[in-house]
Write a protein that holds these residues in place. Structure first.
Motif, PDB file in Angstrom:
ATOM      1  N   GLY A   1       0.878  -1.297   0.384  1.00  0.00           N
ATOM      2  CA  GLY A   1       0.377  -0.188  -0.055  1.00  0.00           C
ATOM      3  C   GLY A   1       0.877   1.233   0.396  1.00  0.00           C
ATOM      4  N   GLY A   2       1.717   1.273  -0.593  1.00  0.00           N
ATOM      5  CA  GLY A   2       2.705   2.275  -1.056  1.00  0.00           C
ATOM      6  C   GLY A   2       1.990   3.426  -1.096  1.00  0.00           C
ATOM      7  N   VAL A   3       1.491   3.346  -1.582  1.00  0.00           N
ATOM      8  CA  VAL A   3       1.088   4.527  -2.630  1.00  0.00           C
ATOM      9  C   VAL A   3      -0.487   4.980  -1.780  1.00  0.00           C
ATOM     10  N   VAL A   4      -0.688   4.763  -1.503  1.00  0.00           N
ATOM     11  CA  VAL A   4      -2.055   5.254  -0.930  1.00  0.00           C
ATOM     12  C   VAL A   4      -1.180   5.808   0.277  1.00  0.00           C
ATOM     13  N   LYS A   5      -0.049   5.341   1.080  1.00  0.00           N
ATOM     14  CA  LYS A   5       0.306   5.410   2.269  1.00  0.00           C
ATOM     15  C   LYS A   5       0.879   7.161   1.820  1.00  0.00           C
TER      16      LYS A   5
END
Length: 265
Positions: free
Chosen positions: A247-251
């Motif tokens: 979920g890196g992009v969301v974070k």
């Protein structure tokens, strides 16, 4: 034969949809068919060519493995001269070794496609050196695997080192002063990291780096994202897809990090 005796890189034009894998693996199938034709021309007694495939058919990377098999099968069509024998490694070194041992000892394959993931490639390379099975890697891999395999592992994409060197040069060309580098503790990701650092050092770059290394399999990426925010980089280089699965992009969006993200994916 002369083509297969070198560590040849073939560039496949990127298509802006999920069928990129079909294009890349189509190149592999051309090679396989060529070997099959060569066997028939020299009077080989074998009626069929056994092709083993080691791919992640389960786990986080299963979508890639599924597309790999789809690509090979679509390119082969209705051919009856080639038998495909797929094995799952779930992108894990131990499972890749087990898959290889089965394909080599039990199935007695003539040629191997994969593994696709970096750490499994490193694990299987010494075994390939002993068995002398021609192995085609459809994904990027560290240059080291060619030597570790005794010249039997050939890749059809740019090497990990070439990709990271290109990325480092891109950051220099764009004039970035601060770059956050996110890597994971596996052979593939660390080969990227090493090549990136070495290229910047050899070119006397004055880029300031935030070097964040994550444990393999971790999903706790918030501390790293917060460090990136505090560092306030001009760009972020993420060299392992695990960051995106976590979920890196969301974070990054949640903490309003607006620096452009670069990756080799």
């Amino acid at each position: 034969n002369s083509i297969l005796s070198t560590n040849t890189y073939v560039e496949c034009s990127y298509m802006k949809n999920k069928y990129t894998s079909l294009c890349v693996l189509g190149l592999i199938v051309i090679t396989i068919i060529g070997i099959s034709f060569y066997n028939s021309e020299v009077g080989s007694k074998k009626e069929t060519l056994k092709v083993g495939v080691i791919a992640p058919l389960s786990g986080d990377f299963a979508a890639y493995g599924d597309l790999a098999l789809l690509g090979v099968r679509a390119a082969l069509g209705s051919s009856t001269d080639i038998i495909l024998i797929p094995e799952d490694d779930a992108c894990e070194p131990k499972k890749a070794i087990s898959a290889y041992q089965k394909l080599n000892s039990i199935n007695k394959v003539d040629i191997l496609i994969g593994p696709f993931c970096g750490s499994p490639q490193e694990a299987v390379a010494p075994l390939v050196k002993n068995s002398r099975i021609l192995t085609l890697l459809p994904s990027s891999a560290p240059k080291d695997v060619y030597g570790q395999s005794g010249g039997m592992m050939l890749q059809i994409q740019y090497s990990v080192e070439q990709e990271s060197e290109f990325m480092a040069q891109t950051f220099m060309d764009k004039g970035y002063k601060k770059v956050a580098l996110v890597s994971y503790e596996n052979a593939f990701s660390q080969a990227h990291r090493k090549a990136f650092f070495n290229y910047l050092k050899s070119h006397d770059s004055n880029i300031e780096l935030l070097d964040e290394k994550l444990s393999l399999g971790t999903t706790a990426i918030t501390p790293t994202v917060l460090k990136i925010k505090a560092f306030d980089p001009d760009a972020v280089f993420i060299n392992d897809v695990s960051f995106f699965f976590a979920g890196g992009v969301v974070k990054m969006d949640t903490y309003k990090i607006t620096a452009p993200m670069y990756t080799t994916y």
